[in-house]
Write a protein that holds these residues in place. Structure first.
Motif, PDB file in Angstrom:
ATOM      1  N   LEU A  43       0.867  -1.179   0.000  1.00  0.00           N
ATOM      2  CA  LEU A  43       0.000   0.000   0.000  1.00  0.00           C
ATOM      3  C   LEU A  43       0.904   1.228   0.000  1.00  0.00           C
ATOM      4  O   LEU A  43       1.425   1.633   1.042  1.00  0.00           O
ATOM      5  N   TYR A  44       1.078   1.815  -1.160  1.00  0.00           N
ATOM      6  CA  TYR A  44       1.998   2.932  -1.313  1.00  0.00           C
ATOM      7  C   TYR A  44       1.437   4.191  -0.671  1.00  0.00           C
ATOM      8  O   TYR A  44       2.115   4.873   0.103  1.00  0.00           O
ATOM      9  N   LEU A  45       0.179   4.522  -0.962  1.00  0.00           N
ATOM     10  CA  LEU A  45      -0.466   5.694  -0.380  1.00  0.00           C
ATOM     11  C   LEU A  45      -1.972   5.464  -0.310  1.00  0.00           C
ATOM     12  O   LEU A  45      -2.552   4.846  -1.198  1.00  0.00           O
ATOM     13  N   ILE A  46      -2.578   5.993   0.738  1.00  0.00           N
ATOM     14  CA  ILE A  46      -4.034   6.018   0.841  1.00  0.00           C
ATOM     15  C   ILE A  46      -4.408   7.301   1.576  1.00  0.00           C
ATOM     16  O   ILE A  46      -3.742   7.697   2.539  1.00  0.00           O
ATOM     17  N   GLY A  47      -5.444   7.985   1.093  1.00  0.00           N
ATOM     18  CA  GLY A  47      -5.860   9.222   1.736  1.00  0.00           C
ATOM     19  C   GLY A  47      -7.310   9.541   1.457  1.00  0.00           C
ATOM     20  O   GLY A  47      -7.841   9.182   0.401  1.00  0.00           O
ATOM     21  N   VAL A  48      -7.951  10.210   2.406  1.00  0.00           N
ATOM     22  CA  VAL A  48      -9.334  10.670   2.274  1.00  0.00           C
ATOM     23  C   VAL A  48      -9.361  12.172   2.569  1.00  0.00           C
ATOM     24  O   VAL A  48      -8.735  12.633   3.534  1.00  0.00           O
ATOM     25  N   ARG A  49     -10.063  12.920   1.724  1.00  0.00           N
ATOM     26  CA  ARG A  49     -10.143  14.368   1.935  1.00  0.00           C
ATOM     27  C   ARG A  49     -10.689  14.668   3.331  1.00  0.00           C
ATOM     28  O   ARG A  49     -11.579  13.943   3.815  1.00  0.00           O
ATOM     29  N   PRO A  50     -10.189  15.721   3.987  1.00  0.00           N
ATOM     30  CA  PRO A  50     -10.605  16.020   5.365  1.00  0.00           C
ATOM     31  C   PRO A  50     -12.117  16.077   5.564  1.00  0.00           C
ATOM     32  O   PRO A  50     -12.642  15.565   6.560  1.00  0.00           O
ATOM     33  N   GLN A  51     -12.851  16.686   4.615  1.00  0.00           N
ATOM     34  CA  GLN A  51     -14.299  16.831   4.793  1.00  0.00           C
ATOM     35  C   GLN A  51     -15.042  15.502   4.674  1.00  0.00           C
ATOM     36  O   GLN A  51     -16.219  15.414   5.034  1.00  0.00           O
ATOM     37  N   SER A  52     -14.362  14.466   4.178  1.00  0.00           N
ATOM     38  CA  SER A  52     -15.008  13.167   4.015  1.00  0.00           C
ATOM     39  C   SER A  52     -14.466  12.118   4.975  1.00  0.00           C
ATOM     40  O   SER A  52     -14.833  10.940   4.883  1.00  0.00           O
TER      41      SER A  52
END
Length: 267
Positions: A180-189
């Motif tokens: 898993l190189y990168l995973i991210g969720v926008r702050p508002q979500s």
């Protein structure tokens, strides 16, 4: 301050998109493993889409890069590595959004699996087992152009690799693994389960292939989530001692930033 779906985009994103249009690159993105092409990604917040690359699919790469940029603004490891240019806010914003876009472009060119959820409210990119990192002609991914001359950034980025590669070797040996190189969720979500949805979709495929999975958690919250999904902490790692504090900033007690190396055996 205007917020919500109809809020105007920040100036740095508008500037980035303008520069991107003026410098449109024509890429042929290799077929990705684990992927199903959906021409019009749905905005259903519970729908995870695995995207396959296609020629000139820059729009999705840009959207994914913007998502990761917003997701990692307060990440301690990201802050530490990018800290040397934070005295110039505009430069920092442009560098980091370009960095994450280059990261996505580099990932799909290296046969990575790109996932998005909720219309790019969350993004993850995985590298498959035994996939060696390819070298591309200068300017092809644009990462080389971006980091040229950023000596302190390059030093800290290399520091991360020098610390983590022996940890991987110690715990994985020659075992093939999905990374898993990168995973991210926008702050508002965040807080809506989108990160878990991204992980579960990918791990179903990883389990089907009978493979091990590896990641580095950069926050205690993400580490606890990964534990619930079957990952085990094999080592706590701290790097950057003398250069940064636990938040990745360069003030206070410079104990370095902490992360958790985690492994998950196939189910």
């Amino acid at each position: 301050r205007v917020s919500g779906a109809n809020a105007p985009l920040p100036d740095y994103i508008l500037h980035f998109r303008l520069m991107h249009c003026l410098n449109e690159c024509h890429l042929t993105i290799h077929s990705m493993t684990l992927a199903l092409l959906i021409e019009n990604p749905p905005t259903n917040m519970e729908q995870v889409t695995l995207l396959i690359g296609k020629e000139n699919d820059e729009e999705r790469i840009v959207k994914a890069g913007e998502c990761l940029y917003e997701s990692f603004l307060d990440d301690s490891v990201s802050r530490f590595i990018h800290w040397p240019i934070r005295n110039d806010v505009e430069k920092d914003n442009l560098f980091r959004i370009n960095f994450h876009t280059c990261t996505i472009r580099d990932g799909v060119l290296n046969e990575g699996a790109l996932l998005e959820v909720g219309g790019f409210q969350g993004v993850a990119i995985w590298y498959p087992p035994n996939e060696s990192h390819k070298e591309f002609p200068s300017g092809y991914t644009k990462m080389d152009e971006l980091v040229k001359g950023e000596d302190e950034y390059n030093r800290r980025s290399e520091m991360y690799s020098l610390v983590m590669e022996p940890v991987k070797k110690k715990h994985l040996g020659d075992t093939p693994y999905w990374y898993l190189y990168l995973i991210g969720v926008r702050p508002q979500s965040q807080g809506k389960g989108l990160g878990r949805l991204l992980m579960e979709k990918a791990l179903d495929k990883v389990d089907e292939s009978g493979s091990t999975a590896w990641l580095e958690a950069t926050s205690e919250g993400s580490m606890l989530l990964y534990k619930k999904l079957g990952f085990k902490v094999v080592e706590e790692v701290r790097f950057g001692k003398g250069d940064g504090n636990e938040r990745g900033a360069d003030d206070g007690d410079l104990v370095g930033v902490k992360l958790w190396a985690m492994i998950r055996k196939p189910k």
